[in-house]
Write a protein that holds these residues in place. Structure first.
Motif, mmCIF file in Angstrom:
data_model
loop_
_atom_site.group_PDB
_atom_site.id
_atom_site.type_symbol
_atom_site.label_atom_id
_atom_site.label_comp_id
_atom_site.label_asym_id
_atom_site.label_seq_id
_atom_site.Cartn_x
_atom_site.Cartn_y
_atom_site.Cartn_z
ATOM 1 N N ILE A 38 0.850 -1.202 0.000
ATOM 2 C CA ILE A 38 0.000 0.000 0.000
ATOM 3 C C ILE A 38 0.883 1.249 0.000
ATOM 4 O O ILE A 38 0.567 2.253 -0.636
ATOM 5 C CB ILE A 38 -0.943 -0.002 1.239
ATOM 6 N N GLY A 39 2.020 1.122 0.675
ATOM 7 C CA GLY A 39 2.957 2.245 0.755
ATOM 8 C C GLY A 39 3.515 2.682 -0.590
ATOM 9 O O GLY A 39 4.007 3.803 -0.727
ATOM 10 N N THR A 40 3.434 1.812 -1.613
ATOM 11 C CA THR A 40 3.948 2.197 -2.937
ATOM 12 C C THR A 40 2.923 3.003 -3.730
ATOM 13 O O THR A 40 3.228 3.522 -4.792
ATOM 14 C CB THR A 40 4.330 0.962 -3.791
ATOM 15 N N VAL A 41 1.693 3.077 -3.223
ATOM 16 C CA VAL A 41 0.644 3.835 -3.926
ATOM 17 C C VAL A 41 0.623 5.247 -3.335
ATOM 18 O O VAL A 41 0.576 5.410 -2.117
ATOM 19 C CB VAL A 41 -0.729 3.157 -3.757
ATOM 20 N N ALA A 42 0.630 6.243 -4.217
ATOM 21 C CA ALA A 42 0.743 7.626 -3.730
ATOM 22 C C ALA A 42 -0.566 8.148 -3.150
ATOM 23 O O ALA A 42 -1.649 7.845 -3.659
ATOM 24 C CB ALA A 42 1.196 8.527 -4.885
ATOM 25 N N ASP A 43 -0.474 8.929 -2.100
ATOM 26 C CA ASP A 43 -1.596 9.692 -1.528
ATOM 27 C C ASP A 43 -2.869 8.872 -1.333
ATOM 28 O O ASP A 43 -3.925 9.234 -1.855
ATOM 29 C CB ASP A 43 -1.932 10.894 -2.414
ATOM 30 N N VAL A 44 -2.770 7.806 -0.596
ATOM 31 C CA VAL A 44 -3.949 6.960 -0.382
ATOM 32 C C VAL A 44 -4.861 7.598 0.675
ATOM 33 O O VAL A 44 -4.418 7.957 1.762
ATOM 34 C CB VAL A 44 -3.528 5.555 0.093
ATOM 35 N N ASP A 45 -6.146 7.765 0.342
ATOM 36 C CA ASP A 45 -7.112 8.306 1.300
ATOM 37 C C ASP A 45 -7.840 7.192 2.038
ATOM 38 O O ASP A 45 -8.212 7.337 3.195
ATOM 39 C CB ASP A 45 -8.157 9.161 0.561
ATOM 40 N N LEU A 46 -8.094 6.105 1.301
ATOM 41 C CA LEU A 46 -8.923 5.056 1.873
ATOM 42 C C LEU A 46 -8.423 3.700 1.399
ATOM 43 O O LEU A 46 -8.132 3.514 0.212
ATOM 44 C CB LEU A 46 -10.378 5.266 1.405
ATOM 45 N N VAL A 47 -8.324 2.754 2.336
ATOM 46 C CA VAL A 47 -8.010 1.371 1.975
ATOM 47 C C VAL A 47 -9.270 0.562 2.215
ATOM 48 O O VAL A 47 -9.809 0.552 3.330
ATOM 49 C CB VAL A 47 -6.852 0.805 2.833
ATOM 50 N N LEU A 48 -9.779 -0.099 1.174
ATOM 51 C CA LEU A 48 -10.973 -0.939 1.322
ATOM 52 C C LEU A 48 -10.568 -2.404 1.261
ATOM 53 O O LEU A 48 -9.656 -2.777 0.522
ATOM 54 C CB LEU A 48 -11.970 -0.643 0.197
ATOM 55 N N ALA A 49 -11.271 -3.237 2.012
ATOM 56 C CA ALA A 49 -10.976 -4.674 2.028
ATOM 57 C C ALA A 49 -12.266 -5.432 2.294
ATOM 58 O O ALA A 49 -13.289 -4.833 2.645
ATOM 59 C CB ALA A 49 -9.953 -4.976 3.112
ATOM 60 N N GLY A 50 -12.210 -6.749 2.138
ATOM 61 C CA GLY A 50 -13.324 -7.581 2.576
ATOM 62 C C GLY A 50 -13.225 -7.764 4.083
ATOM 63 O O GLY A 50 -12.139 -7.631 4.649
ATOM 64 N N ASN A 51 -14.337 -8.065 4.746
ATOM 65 C CA ASN A 51 -14.255 -8.220 6.210
ATOM 66 C C ASN A 51 -13.666 -9.562 6.598
ATOM 67 O O ASN A 51 -13.069 -9.709 7.654
ATOM 68 C CB ASN A 51 -15.611 -8.011 6.885
#
Ligand SMILES: Cc1cc2nc3c(=O)[nH]c(=O)nc-3n(C[C@H](O)[C@H](O)[C@H](O)COP(=O)(O)OP(=O)(O)OC[C@H]3O[C@@H](n4cnc5c(N)ncnc54)[C@H](O)[C@@H]3O)c2cc1C
Ligand SMILES: Nc1ncnc2c1ncn2[C@@H]1O[C@H](COP(=O)(O)O)[C@@H](O)[C@H]1O
Lengths: 314, 259
Positions: free
Chosen positions: B105-118
């Motif tokens: 995730i750290g390689t993606v710039a300017d992340v506002d929201l991380v979505l995942a399955g529960n």
């Protein structure tokens, strides 16, 4: 003997049964210490019950922080650092797993999840809906263990239960709680805890006709379950779904009414001690795992069974 | 709004699932698909993008063939993907998985929201999203059945067996979605064709700055040491209802001392 931390699950001033199971299981690894995290005044209502199940110490962290699950993680992490316990035991509920996973990251501990049995050598897990049994061990100090509800029978044992209060500081980066709407516990036992479960499937045919399933469950003092097809058809609420994407149950007696027995349903109930199935279709796969099967119409078999039970009980 | 969706490839639950002797999942024994719950996470990301703009990046950790699951998410409409694939990741436990995903995730710039399955349908640890949040120092809002973003605030209705809790946090944050959040769209023909041209960055552990000793079997803080199949339950007695089926069940239950 080394300490074993047990996170107390409580709701509205009551200790949940899972906590007594944790305190019982903890004795295999050391001396159980209960950890209470809750609002001000929580501990006074809970301490006696914890002593009855062998808590040698009771750590009390009372806070009116609105941070969600972070106080639990913070308090446990602080205690792990200070006490170097043999293990931390937490219930395998939605909240319990979340606290456990975060704690494992925070303290660099191994996390043994959904455990059904444990001893000093390691843990036993039942996977793929009971089709497989696996053994695991932690490669770290103070492993975090989440125990499946109902897997260990709670046995009372006296404990000194000496109380000690613990400070909680707000962590800052946490989600906060705006409001809570707890589920109102019905008259029936909890699906995960019940020793009898009567479940209905698509064969029940409608929401109204689920009354037949409920009536049989009530005559046995059991919980009601449902297949996914019954839930998806709107016959019964989602939280009662049994199976791979629903609850895993392991009662003494499971009665399946109008359920075909798809592999995803079986994944949630095939470890039940005794399985009874009623289905019109003689080739329904549920019969492959049923201890007693009736090929017939559930609308005549279930009411007749219910009458017999009621008659015998009166 | 820049959104990362954590997508996991899992064995198809319609096929048989097995463990190998060493306790690892026997991935060759079953077909592999994008986990159903992750389709819902992708759907939610696409809806947020439609409302607020931004980009949707799929992040997946898994062996080479996880690309099939990534393509599925891209064909639904996600923009780009990061595929973290490294032999040293084999045998990762949940803590290792969370560390590795946090790196990706750290390689993606300017992340506002991380979505995942529960909860993944294979591992079912139902905690990786919160663990990723813990590694990243972000708030975790899990088991969402409803998600709203207003300005820089995210609000979630979290539904579990214990009831509903409304949670709020400032972005960036990690949100995991439950089954009831939405109905995922089907990829269109156009979407499937477009997905073939979308960029998938295949990264190694070194690329995402995660120490190989912290993940995989080498870094695993817990290990499966043995696995055995349970003998299948044998079918018992079966009777055809002749008008006394209910009574016969009652007699059986009495004999078993269950009533
Ligand atoms: C990823 C995934 C996850 C899933 N998770 C779950 C899960 O968690 N739980 C779950 O249950 N399913 C789950 N499923 C769905 C599962 O595959 C089946 O579709 C579902 O279990 C079928 O439910 P059912 O047996 O009630 O319905 P059906 O398969 O339609 O069976 C109904 C049965 O009722 C019988 N019947 C009809 N009328 C009568 C009558 N009057 N008297 C007696 N018998 C009658 C019929 O003969 C039939 O056998 C999942 C599927 C997938 C793909
Ligand atoms: N290897 C992975 N790659 C990408 N996402 C993952 C991976 N493992 C878990 N996740 C995410 O975490 C969710 C919950 O998984 P789990 O905690 O394993 O039940 C999944 O639905 C995914 O969104």
């Amino acid at each position: 003997m080394s300490e074993v931390l047990v996170l107390v699950e409580h709701v509205e001033g009551e200790i949940k049964k899972s906590t007594f199971e944790l305190l019982t299981a903890a004795r295999a690894l050391g001396e159980p210490s209960a950890v209470i995290v809750g609002g001000p005044g929580t501990a006074t209502k809970l301490a006696d019950g914890l002593r009855e199940y062998g808590a040698a110490k009771v750590y009390v962290a009372e806070t009116d922080s609105a941070e969600f699950l972070s106080p639990q993680v913070d308090v446990l992490a602080a205690l792990v650092g200070r006490l170097d316990p043999a293990a931390v035991l937490i219930a395998s509920s939605a909240d319990g797993k979340e606290v456990a996973g975060r704690l494992a990251v925070r303290t660099g501990s191994g996390w043994l999840n959904d455990v059904v049995a444990l001893d000093a050598q390691g843990t036993t897990h039942s996977v793929f809906g009971g089709a497989w049994t696996a053994q695991a061990t932690a490669n770290s100090a103070h492993p975090v263990i989440t125990l499946r509800q109902g897997a260990v029978e709670a046995v009372a044992a006296a404990g000194a239960g000496a109380e000690e209060s613990v400070d909680v500081a707000p962590s800052g980066r946490s989600a906060t709680v705006v409001s809570r709407e707890p589920v109102t516990a019905g008259e029936r036992p909890d699906l995960g805890e019940a020793s009898v479960v009567v479940a209905g499937g698509r064969g029940v045919g409608s929401a109204e006709q689920f009354a037949v399933v409920e009536a049989l469950a009530d005559s046995l003092g059991g919980a009601v379950g449902a297949s996914r097809a019954a839930v998806d058809s709107g016959y019964y609420p989602h939280q009662f779904q049994v199976g791979q994407t629903g609850k895993t149950v392991s009662p003494q007696l499971y009665i399946a009414l109008g359920i075909s027995g798809a592999i995803q349903h079986r994944a949630g109930m095939q470890t039940s001690k005794t399985i009874v199935a009623v289905n019109k279709d003689p080739d329904a796969p549920i019969f492959e795992i049923a201890d007693f099967g009736v090929v017939g119409d559930l609308f005549s078999v279930a009411p007749q069974l219910q009458e017999e039970i009621t008659r015998r009980r009166s | 709004m820049n959104i990362v969706v954590l997508c996991k490839q899992v064995p198809d639950t319609y096929s048989e699932r097995r463990l190998r002797e060493d306790g690892a999942l026997d991935r060759d024994a079953s077909d592999a698909v994008l986990d159903e719950i992750n389709e819902r996470a992708v759907e939610e990301a696409l809806q947020l993008k439609e409302a607020h703009g931004g980009a949707v990046t799929v992040v997946s950790m898994g062996p080479d063939r996880a690309t099939e699951a990534i393509r599925k998410a891209l064909s639904m409409g996600a923009d780009t993907a990061v595929h973290l694939s490294d032999e040293a990741l084999a045998g990762s436990d949940a803590v290792g998985t969370a560390r590795a995903l946090a790196g990706a995730i750290g390689t993606v710039a300017d992340v506002d929201l991380v979505l995942a399955g529960n909860e993944a349908s294979d591992g079912r640890s139902a905690a990786v999203p919160a663990m990723v949040a813990e590694v990243l120092g972000l708030p975790a809002l899990t088991h969402a059945r409803q998600l709203t973003v207003e300005g820089s605030t995210v609000t979630v209705r979290r539904e579990t067996d214990d009831g509903v809790v409304t949670l709020t946090a400032e972005l960036p944050a990690v949100v995991s979605v439950g089954e009831k959040i939405n109905e995922p769209r089907y990829p269109s023909f156009k979407g499937i064709m477009a997905a073939k041209k979308k960029k998938v960055a295949t990264l190694s552990l070194a690329d995402v700055g995660v120490d190989a000793a912290q993940v995989g079997a080498a870094g695993a803080l817990s290990s499966v040491v043995g696995a055995t199949p349970k003998p299948p339950k044998a079918a018992g007695e079966k009777v055809v209802d002749d008008g006394a089926g209910g009574s016969k069940v009652a007699a059986y239950l009495v004999a078993q001392k269950l009533i």
